[in-house]
Design an enzyme around this catalytic site. Structure first.
Site, PDB file in Angstrom:
ATOM      1  N   HIS A 129      60.538  10.851  95.533  1.00 31.50           N
ATOM      2  CA  HIS A 129      59.176  10.727  95.579  1.00 31.50           C
ATOM      3  C   HIS A 129      58.855   9.345  94.746  1.00 31.50           C
ATOM      4  CE1 HIS A 129      55.049  11.356  93.556  1.00 31.50           C
ATOM      5  NE2 HIS A 129      54.883  12.256  94.548  1.00 31.50           N
ATOM      6  N   ASP A 206      64.620  15.226  89.213  1.00 35.19           N
ATOM      7  CA  ASP A 206      63.184  15.383  89.250  1.00 35.19           C
ATOM      8  C   ASP A 206      63.039  17.056  89.670  1.00 35.19           C
ATOM      9  OD1 ASP A 206      60.670  15.799  90.428  1.00 35.19           O
ATOM     10  OD2 ASP A 206      60.695  13.691  91.296  1.00 35.19           O
ATOM     11  N   GLN A 209      59.152  19.989  92.364  1.00 26.97           N
ATOM     12  CA  GLN A 209      59.050  21.102  93.330  1.00 26.97           C
ATOM     13  C   GLN A 209      60.226  22.012  93.235  1.00 26.97           C
ATOM     14  OE1 GLN A 209      56.787  21.012  95.339  1.00 26.97           O
ATOM     15  NE2 GLN A 209      56.122  18.869  95.210  1.00 26.97           N
ATOM     16  N   LYS A 232      51.845  22.537  89.025  1.00 32.31           N
ATOM     17  CA  LYS A 232      52.480  22.877  90.195  1.00 32.31           C
ATOM     18  C   LYS A 232      53.186  24.408  89.974  1.00 32.31           C
ATOM     19  CE  LYS A 232      53.855  18.356  91.754  1.00 32.31           C
ATOM     20  NZ  LYS A 232      52.883  17.672  92.733  1.00 32.31           N
ATOM     21  N   CYS A 371      53.439  10.514  99.156  1.00 34.54           N
ATOM     22  CA  CYS A 371      54.153   9.792  98.214  1.00 34.54           C
ATOM     23  C   CYS A 371      55.605   9.456  98.511  1.00 34.54           C
ATOM     24  CB  CYS A 371      53.898  10.274  96.682  1.00 34.54           C
ATOM     25  SG  CYS A 371      52.161  10.299  96.151  1.00 34.54           S
TER      26      CYS A 371
HETATM   27  N1  C6P Z   1      54.002  15.317  94.477  1.00 38.93           N
HETATM   28  C1  C6P Z   1      52.698  16.280  96.303  1.00 38.93           C
HETATM   29  O1  C6P Z   1      51.877  16.637  97.088  1.00 38.93           O
HETATM   30  P1  C6P Z   1      52.961  14.310  89.209  1.00 38.93           P
HETATM   31  O2  C6P Z   1      51.919  13.618  89.944  1.00 38.93           O
HETATM   32  O3  C6P Z   1      53.451  13.480  88.054  1.00 38.93           O
HETATM   33  O4  C6P Z   1      52.507  15.654  88.638  1.00 38.93           O
HETATM   34  O5  C6P Z   1      54.274  14.879  90.117  1.00 38.93           O
HETATM   35  C2  C6P Z   1      54.834  13.752  90.607  1.00 38.93           C
HETATM   36  C3  C6P Z   1      56.025  14.205  91.492  1.00 38.93           C
HETATM   37  C4  C6P Z   1      57.282  13.859  91.479  1.00 38.93           C
HETATM   38  N2  C6P Z   1      58.026  14.294  92.026  1.00 38.93           N
HETATM   39  C5  C6P Z   1      58.301  15.130  93.211  1.00 38.93           C
HETATM   40  C6  C6P Z   1      59.159  15.594  94.070  1.00 38.93           C
HETATM   41  C7  C6P Z   1      56.902  15.441  93.513  1.00 38.93           C
HETATM   42  O6  C6P Z   1      56.433  16.356  94.366  1.00 38.93           O
HETATM   43  C8  C6P Z   1      55.534  14.995  92.667  1.00 38.93           C
HETATM   44  C9  C6P Z   1      54.120  15.214  93.065  1.00 38.93           C
HETATM   45  C10 C6P Z   1      52.739  15.962  95.021  1.00 38.93           C
HETATM   46  O7  C6P Z   1      53.813  16.333  96.873  1.00 38.93           O
HETATM   47  C11 C6P Z   1      51.865  15.194  94.716  1.00 38.93           C
HETATM   48  S1  C6P Z   1      52.112  13.082  95.540  1.00 38.93           S
END
Ligand code: C6P
Length: 413
Positions: A129, A206, A209, A232, A371
């Protein structure tokens, strides 16, 4: 009687906890399939936030009065609860951040700027990401460290032979997504930890997910850092978590200054508080942290293994239904071997148009690059549609997704 890990989820019962699922959009009941972006929030978590503001809202770690003491205890307990949720030793290893993005930036700035230099390497993957990919890219530019990417093969799996080739004694950090938000691929994370550690490198995971939908044990994985977001996993927005091994966090210098991270200040110098306060500058995410602990309670009560099974079964069903048509391309591993999401394209319809038509049917999905622009470039596409599932979703909702896809096909043909 407690449910066994193999018992299916009682989605009808679970859905009663999520008032938003009753909403109607364009005259039909909402079908929410955008959980990888943000999940919905159960009453239990909403009540925790409401109770906080109604009965003990106060700043923490700085008041002698009753409310501040209650809030401080709940906030500290929340760190311990989150530590338990991911198998960390204790709450000192849990830093509350704003989100996953801030967690990776914290490590990159606090550790990376101090420790990396020319000749050092950061090894990451082609399916990161932007939150981590761009952060390491920028830290690489600032320190002179080189960023290398482990290949994804044609089936969406991480090429572990390539990982073994890229990770060398020059590698100082291996940073990998645990579950890809675009492909649904599950990274063999413990294997990656072993390779990294054999070369004296740290592993940053990371977990944005993975923490929401499968049992995670950071000690078993042997991750040095692990990051995820509350929003999430049935928690509120505005809170994320950085787990770090105690000894590493102790060595790291703070990244933000001010507030309760400070122990002693003179005009000449300052010293820092113990973990986790050292990394939580300013007024922290009090109600959000406490509500995140409530989300951990909620998920654990249902059972993370059951949630994982449920999501994977839905992803497999969606994969089969979508790939039954010749004009649909699904990206990533086969249906039976992926986490609970499916990114796809319909030949004749742009993902944004598809998402817009699905919205007419009250089906919420995500469309775009999620992203992961470099990964989309590698796949040779500008965008994809993505349906992502959670504990309250049902097969009937996937049928509605398929009906919407069929409708889009006929509108555009
Ligand atoms: N992905 C998606 O729709 P934040 O925004 O900081 O809470 O999470 C960032 C992030 C980091 N790593 C992974 C693997 C992610 O999936 C995400 C967030 C969302 O896929 C929003 S772009």
């Amino acid at each position: 009687m407690e449910a066994s890990v193999t018992d299916p989820l009682d989605t009808e019962r679970i859905r009663e906890d999520f008032p938003i699922l009753e909403r109607e959009i364009n005259g039909s009941q909402l079908v929410y399939l955008d959980n990888a972006a943000t999940s919905q929030t159960p009453e239990q978590v909403i009540d925790t936030i409401t109770e906080y503001y109604r009965t003990y809202n106060s700043n923490v770690e700085r008041g002698i009065h009753q409310l501040s003491q209650e809030a401080s205890i709940a906030y500290e307990d929340a760190h311990d609860r989150v530590a338990e949720f991911i198998g960390a030793s204790d709450g000192e290893e849990i830093i509350f951040t704003k989100n996953t993005t801030e967690a990776v930036n914290l490590v990159a700035y606090a550790w990376g700027l101090a420790e990396l230099g020319p000749g050092d390497e950061i090894v990451t993957t082609e399916m990161e990401h932007h939150a981590s990919l761009v952060t390491w890219q920028q830290i690489g530019k600032r320190t002179g460290a080189e960023v290398k990417y482990i290949r994804i093969d044609e089936n969406g799996y991480l090429d572990m032979d390539h990982a073994r080739e890229l990770i060398t004694d020059d590698t100082k950090m291996v940073s990998a997504v645990h579950v890809s938000n675009t492909l649904g691929t599950v990274t063999p994370i413990s294997e990656l930890a072993d390779i990294a550690h054999d070369h004296g490198a740290y592993l940053f995971v990371d977990g944005a997910q993975s923490a929401p939908n499968r049992p995670v044990d950071v000690t078993e994985i042997d991750a040095d850092f692990f990051a995820f977001s509350g929003h999430k996993m049935c928690g509120p927005t505005g809170v994320g978590v950085l787990y770090g091994k105690h000894a590493i966090l102790e060595e790291m210098q703070p990244y933000l200054y001010g507030g309760m991270m400070i122990r002693k200040v003179t005009y000449e110098d300052s010293t820092w508080e113990e973990l986790p306060l050292k990394f939580e500058a300013g007024t922290p995410v009090i109600s959000q942290g406490i509500a995140l602990a409530a989300a951990c309670d909620y998920l654990d009560e249902i059972g993370m293994e059951r949630i994982q099974r449920h999501e994977e079964a839905l992803a497999e069903y969606a994969y089969e239904e979508l790939t039954a048509a010749d004009d649909v391309t699904v990206y990533g591993p086969p249906g039976a071997d992926r986490s609970g999401l499916v990114s796809f394209n319909l030949d004749s319809v742009h993902a944004h148009d598809l998402s817009s038509i699905l919205n007419d049917y009250a089906v919420a999905i995500r469309a775009g690059d999620h992203c992961t622009q470099p990964l989309h470039d590698k796949l040779g596409i500008a965008a994809s549609a993505r349906a992502s599932f959670y504990l309250y979703n049902t097969r009937e909702e996937i049928d509605k997704l398929i009906e919407g896809v069929d409708a889009a096909r006929s509108i555009f043909s």
